[in-house]
Design a protein around this motif. Structure first.
Motif, short mmCIF file in Angstrom:
data_model
loop_
_atom_site.label_atom_id
_atom_site.label_comp_id
_atom_site.label_asym_id
_atom_site.label_seq_id
_atom_site.Cartn_x
_atom_site.Cartn_y
_atom_site.Cartn_z
N ARG A 129 0.85 -1.20 0.00
CA ARG A 129 0.00 0.00 0.00
C ARG A 129 0.88 1.25 0.00
NH1 ARG A 129 -5.00 1.89 1.06
NH2 ARG A 129 -5.85 -0.13 1.68
N TRP A 130 1.90 1.26 0.85
CA TRP A 130 2.81 2.40 0.92
C TRP A 130 3.48 2.61 -0.44
CZ3 TRP A 130 8.00 3.19 0.14
CH2 TRP A 130 8.50 4.42 0.57
N GLU A 131 3.97 1.52 -1.04
CA GLU A 131 4.62 1.59 -2.35
C GLU A 131 3.66 2.16 -3.39
OE1 GLU A 131 5.87 -1.80 -5.51
OE2 GLU A 131 6.77 -2.03 -3.52
N MET A 132 2.41 1.67 -3.39
CA MET A 132 1.41 2.15 -4.34
C MET A 132 1.17 3.65 -4.15
SD MET A 132 -2.66 1.27 -4.52
CE MET A 132 -3.04 2.40 -3.15
N GLU A 133 1.02 4.08 -2.91
CA GLU A 133 0.76 5.49 -2.65
C GLU A 133 1.94 6.37 -3.07
OE1 GLU A 133 -0.45 5.81 1.46
OE2 GLU A 133 -2.35 4.80 1.06
N GLN A 134 3.16 5.89 -2.87
CA GLN A 134 4.34 6.65 -3.28
C GLN A 134 4.40 6.77 -4.80
OE1 GLN A 134 6.36 8.29 -0.98
NE2 GLN A 134 4.63 7.56 0.23
N LYS A 135 4.10 5.69 -5.50
CA LYS A 135 4.17 5.69 -6.97
C LYS A 135 3.02 6.44 -7.62
CE LYS A 135 6.94 1.62 -7.88
NZ LYS A 135 7.01 0.40 -8.71
N SER A 136 1.80 6.31 -7.02
CA SER A 136 0.62 6.89 -7.66
C SER A 136 0.30 8.29 -7.16
CB SER A 136 -0.59 5.99 -7.43
OG SER A 136 -1.00 6.05 -6.07
N GLY A 137 0.82 8.64 -5.98
CA GLY A 137 0.53 9.95 -5.41
C GLY A 137 -0.84 10.05 -4.77
N GLN A 138 -1.51 8.91 -4.57
CA GLN A 138 -2.85 8.91 -3.98
C GLN A 138 -3.13 7.55 -3.33
OE1 GLN A 138 -5.83 7.20 -5.76
NE2 GLN A 138 -4.04 6.06 -6.39
N PRO A 139 -4.17 7.45 -2.47
CA PRO A 139 -4.40 6.23 -1.70
C PRO A 139 -5.43 5.25 -2.27
CG PRO A 139 -5.68 7.97 -0.74
CD PRO A 139 -4.91 8.58 -1.90
N LEU A 140 -6.08 5.60 -3.38
CA LEU A 140 -7.17 4.76 -3.88
C LEU A 140 -6.65 3.61 -4.74
CD1 LEU A 140 -9.60 7.64 -4.83
CD2 LEU A 140 -9.56 6.30 -2.71
N SER A 141 -7.35 2.48 -4.66
CA SER A 141 -6.95 1.31 -5.44
C SER A 141 -8.16 0.79 -6.20
CB SER A 141 -6.40 0.22 -4.52
OG SER A 141 -7.43 -0.34 -3.75
N PRO A 142 -7.90 -0.01 -7.22
CA PRO A 142 -6.62 -0.53 -7.66
C PRO A 142 -5.84 0.49 -8.48
CG PRO A 142 -8.38 -1.47 -9.00
CD PRO A 142 -9.04 -0.62 -7.95
N CYS A 143 -4.54 0.27 -8.48
CA CYS A 143 -3.62 1.00 -9.34
C CYS A 143 -2.85 -0.05 -10.14
CB CYS A 143 -2.64 1.84 -8.53
SG CYS A 143 -3.39 3.21 -7.64
N VAL A 144 -2.59 0.25 -11.39
CA VAL A 144 -1.87 -0.69 -12.23
C VAL A 144 -0.73 0.06 -12.91
CG1 VAL A 144 -2.03 -2.30 -14.17
CG2 VAL A 144 -3.98 -2.03 -12.62
N VAL A 151 1.91 -0.14 -15.87
CA VAL A 151 2.14 -0.82 -17.14
C VAL A 151 3.36 -0.19 -17.81
CG1 VAL A 151 1.17 -1.42 -19.40
CG2 VAL A 151 -0.35 -1.22 -17.41
N ASN A 152 4.40 -1.00 -17.95
CA ASN A 152 5.65 -0.52 -18.57
C ASN A 152 6.12 0.80 -17.97
OD1 ASN A 152 5.76 -2.75 -20.27
ND2 ASN A 152 4.70 -1.72 -21.93
N GLY A 153 6.00 0.92 -16.65
CA GLY A 153 6.49 2.10 -15.95
C GLY A 153 5.49 3.24 -15.84
N THR A 154 4.33 3.13 -16.48
CA THR A 154 3.30 4.16 -16.39
C THR A 154 2.28 3.75 -15.35
OG1 THR A 154 3.56 4.78 -18.72
CG2 THR A 154 1.49 5.39 -17.65
N MET A 155 2.08 4.59 -14.34
CA MET A 155 1.13 4.29 -13.27
C MET A 155 -0.26 4.76 -13.67
SD MET A 155 0.38 2.97 -10.39
CE MET A 155 1.83 2.68 -9.38
N LEU A 156 -1.22 3.85 -13.56
CA LEU A 156 -2.62 4.14 -13.84
C LEU A 156 -3.35 4.09 -12.49
CD1 LEU A 156 -2.90 1.72 -16.90
CD2 LEU A 156 -2.38 4.18 -16.94
N PRO A 157 -3.54 5.24 -11.84
CA PRO A 157 -4.10 5.25 -10.49
C PRO A 157 -5.61 5.10 -10.47
CG PRO A 157 -3.56 7.48 -11.17
CD PRO A 157 -3.13 6.57 -12.28
N ASP A 158 -6.11 4.43 -9.43
CA ASP A 158 -7.54 4.31 -9.17
C ASP A 158 -8.30 3.95 -10.45
OD1 ASP A 158 -9.96 4.39 -7.78
OD2 ASP A 158 -10.16 6.56 -8.01
N ILE A 159 -7.97 2.77 -11.00
CA ILE A 159 -8.46 2.41 -12.33
C ILE A 159 -9.43 1.23 -12.26
CG2 ILE A 159 -6.55 0.80 -12.77
CD1 ILE A 159 -6.48 1.99 -15.66
N SER A 160 -10.40 1.22 -13.14
CA SER A 160 -11.33 0.10 -13.25
C SER A 160 -10.81 -0.87 -14.31
CB SER A 160 -12.72 0.60 -13.67
OG SER A 160 -12.71 1.03 -15.03
N GLY A 161 -11.41 -2.03 -14.36
CA GLY A 161 -11.05 -2.98 -15.41
C GLY A 161 -11.35 -2.42 -16.79
#
Length: 116
Positions: A43-58, A60-70
Motif C-alpha cells: 500500500r505504501w509503495e502504491m501510494e508513493q508511486k501513484s501519489g494517492q491512496p485509492l486502489s486498484p492502481c496498475v 504498465v511498462n512504468g506508467t502508473m494508472l491510479p484508481d483504475i477500473s477494469g
C-alpha cells in the motif's frame, strides 16, 4: 505483440480489483499482483508511486494508472496497442464496486461470488 510489464496493486477482495484481475486474465497477461490488504508495504509503495491512496492502481511498462477500473485498464491496453481488442466477456463486472451483499459476506467471513 510483446508482453507488457505489469504490476497490479489490488485488494484481496474488491469489485474494482476483481475487474482489473479479470481484464488481465481475459488477455492472458502476466502480471505481478501486490495485495495492499495483505501487505501494508505494498500500500505504501502504491501510494508513493501513484501519489494517492485509492486502489486498484496498475503500473504498465512504468506508467502508473491510479484508481483504475477494469474497463479503463482495457481501454488503456487497447489504445496503446498493447493488446488487440477481445470482445469476449471478462466473467465478472469490470467497472463496479462490490455489491452490498458481497461486502456483508466479506465482513462475515463468508465465500463471495463476484460473477454476475
Amino acid at each position: 505483440m510483446q508482453q507488457p510489464e505489469i504490476t497490479a496493486y489490488v485488494k484481496t477482495q474488491c469489485g474494482w480489483s476483481n475487474g482489473v484481475r479479470a481484464v488481465l486474465g481475459k488477455y492472458s497477461l502476466a502480471y505481478t499482483e501486490k495485495d495492499i490488504i495483505q501487505n501494508p508495504a505494498f500500500r505504501w509503495e502504491m501510494e508513493q508511486k501513484s501519489g494517492q491512496p485509492l486502489s486498484p492502481c496498475v503500473e504498465v511498462n512504468g506508467t502508473m494508472l491510479p484508481d483504475i477500473s477494469g474497463d479503463e485498464l482495457e481501454h488503456y491496453l487497447v489504445t496503446n496497442n498493447l493488446v488487440q481488442l477481445n470482445a469476449e466477456p471478462a466473467g465478472v463486472p469490470t467497472n463496479a464496486a462490490c455489491s452490498t451483499e458481497q461486502h456483508e459476506a466479506m465482513q462475515a467471513g463468508l465465500p463471495v461470488d463476484f460473477r454476475r
